[in-house]
Design an enzyme around this catalytic site. Structure first.
Site, PDB file in Angstrom:
ATOM      1  N   HIS A  78       6.909 -12.829  15.162  1.00 18.27           N
ATOM      2  CA  HIS A  78       6.538 -11.820  14.175  1.00 18.27           C
ATOM      3  C   HIS A  78       6.275 -10.496  14.865  1.00 18.27           C
ATOM      4  O   HIS A  78       5.868 -10.433  16.017  1.00 18.27           O
ATOM      5  CB  HIS A  78       5.331 -12.252  13.344  1.00 18.27           C
ATOM      6  CG  HIS A  78       4.097 -12.578  14.137  1.00 18.27           C
ATOM      7  ND1 HIS A  78       3.950 -13.734  14.869  1.00 18.27           N
ATOM      8  CD2 HIS A  78       2.937 -11.882  14.317  1.00 18.27           C
ATOM      9  CE1 HIS A  78       2.777 -13.764  15.457  1.00 18.27           C
ATOM     10  NE2 HIS A  78       2.128 -12.638  15.146  1.00 18.27           N
ATOM     11  N   PHE A  79       6.534  -9.429  14.123  1.00 16.97           N
ATOM     12  CA  PHE A  79       6.317  -8.064  14.583  1.00 16.97           C
ATOM     13  C   PHE A  79       5.163  -7.459  13.788  1.00 16.97           C
ATOM     14  O   PHE A  79       5.146  -7.555  12.558  1.00 16.97           O
ATOM     15  CB  PHE A  79       7.572  -7.218  14.371  1.00 16.97           C
ATOM     16  CG  PHE A  79       8.738  -7.607  15.242  1.00 16.97           C
ATOM     17  CD1 PHE A  79       9.103  -6.829  16.333  1.00 16.97           C
ATOM     18  CD2 PHE A  79       9.475  -8.750  14.960  1.00 16.97           C
ATOM     19  CE1 PHE A  79      10.186  -7.182  17.132  1.00 16.97           C
ATOM     20  CE2 PHE A  79      10.560  -9.114  15.759  1.00 16.97           C
ATOM     21  CZ  PHE A  79      10.907  -8.330  16.846  1.00 16.97           C
ATOM     22  N   ASP A 136      -0.901  -8.320   6.963  1.00 12.73           N
ATOM     23  CA  ASP A 136      -1.719  -9.108   7.878  1.00 12.73           C
ATOM     24  C   ASP A 136      -3.068  -9.382   7.212  1.00 12.73           C
ATOM     25  O   ASP A 136      -3.660  -8.484   6.623  1.00 12.73           O
ATOM     26  CB  ASP A 136      -1.914  -8.329   9.181  1.00 12.73           C
ATOM     27  CG  ASP A 136      -2.446  -9.199  10.319  1.00 12.73           C
ATOM     28  OD1 ASP A 136      -3.447  -9.923  10.105  1.00 12.73           O
ATOM     29  OD2 ASP A 136      -1.871  -9.144  11.425  1.00 12.73           O
ATOM     30  N   ILE A 137      -3.554 -10.630   7.304  1.00 17.72           N
ATOM     31  CA  ILE A 137      -4.826 -10.967   6.668  1.00 17.72           C
ATOM     32  C   ILE A 137      -6.016 -10.516   7.509  1.00 17.72           C
ATOM     33  O   ILE A 137      -7.158 -10.558   7.046  1.00 17.72           O
ATOM     34  CB  ILE A 137      -4.933 -12.480   6.367  1.00 17.72           C
ATOM     35  CG1 ILE A 137      -4.857 -13.307   7.655  1.00 17.72           C
ATOM     36  CG2 ILE A 137      -3.874 -12.907   5.361  1.00 17.72           C
ATOM     37  CD1 ILE A 137      -5.176 -14.777   7.448  1.00 17.72           C
ATOM     38  N   GLN A 163      -0.173 -13.821  21.465  1.00 18.95           N
ATOM     39  CA  GLN A 163       0.469 -14.384  20.274  1.00 18.95           C
ATOM     40  C   GLN A 163      -0.427 -15.473  19.707  1.00 18.95           C
ATOM     41  O   GLN A 163      -0.682 -16.484  20.371  1.00 18.95           O
ATOM     42  CB  GLN A 163       1.844 -14.953  20.606  1.00 18.95           C
ATOM     43  CG  GLN A 163       2.600 -15.458  19.380  1.00 18.95           C
ATOM     44  CD  GLN A 163       3.965 -16.039  19.722  1.00 18.95           C
ATOM     45  OE1 GLN A 163       4.252 -16.348  20.880  1.00 18.95           O
ATOM     46  NE2 GLN A 163       4.819 -16.180  18.722  1.00 18.95           N
TER      47      GLN A 163
END
Length: 209
Positions: A142-143, A56-57, A136
């Site tokens: 995505h998880f 994750d960014i 979201q």
């Protein structure tokens, strides 16, 4: 005939990643993918015909991973479209959705084990949001795999500004609780995670022999 945009909607950042990093036929875990194929950088961990994983960014904690479908589905319920139609295209779409759902289920435990091995955590969250009201942000399934570090194990996420208490708490999402991923730290973490995932995959292969 479907176009490339049917598989990779141009406005979706995860579809841009999917297009930039096609699956490698020899291995699901890329050796040393170039993080600068997309902007912002992508630290890719997994690339299969149905599933991808990358850092994750805006991590909540060091090692925060996203596991997503390669094909574009907005919500979890989209993975099982109706199969009542007789036309070939609808049946094919339904089969792809089922394959994606199965692949997500197979890879989440593998990625989780690798995450625990690399970070030393004992607890982590698996979070999946559906729709804006459910937090979201990217409308592509995505998880989130979010490490929960034991107190005193790791007090900050890196070189950026950090909410001091965020790694000690069980806070999920919220303003001020996330920071930009440091690129050098991301590259190092991604390399360790890919190696741990290879070990997990090899271990599963040996167990089946």
């Amino acid at each position: 005939m479907p176009s490339i945009d049917d598989y990779y909607p141009i406005s979706c950042p995860f579809c841009k990643i999917a297009e930039a990093y096609p699956p490698e036929p020899s291995t699901p875990i890329p050796a040393s993918p170039d993080p600068e194929k997309v902007d912002p950088q992508c630290h890719l961990l997994l690339s299969t015909p149905h599933v991808m994983a990358f850092l994750d960014i805006l991590p909540i904690a060091p090692g925060h991973i996203l596991v997503t479908t390669r094909q574009h589905y907005e919500k979890l319920s989209d993975l099982f479209p109706p199969t009542t139609a007789d036309d070939w295209a609808t049946r094919r779409t339904a089969a792809q959705a089922r394959d994606s759902a199965k692949a997500i289920g197979e890879w989440l435990p593998v990625v989780s084990r690798a995450l625990c091995k690399v970070t030393g955590i004992e607890d982590w969250n698996v979070v999946q949001n559906n729709g804006e009201r459910a937090a979201q942000v990217v409308p592509h399934i995505h998880f989130h795999l979010i490490p929960r570090y034991q107190e005193g194990r790791r007090e900050n996420a890196g070189k950026g500004k950090v909410d001091v208490g965020m790694l000690k708490s069980w806070r999920m999402f919220g303003r001020g609780a996330r920071e930009d991923l440091d690129e050098e730290e991301g590259a190092e973490m991604a390399g360790l995670l890919r190696e741990a995932m290879r070990e997990e995959v090899e271990g599963e292969k040996k167990a089946k022999l």
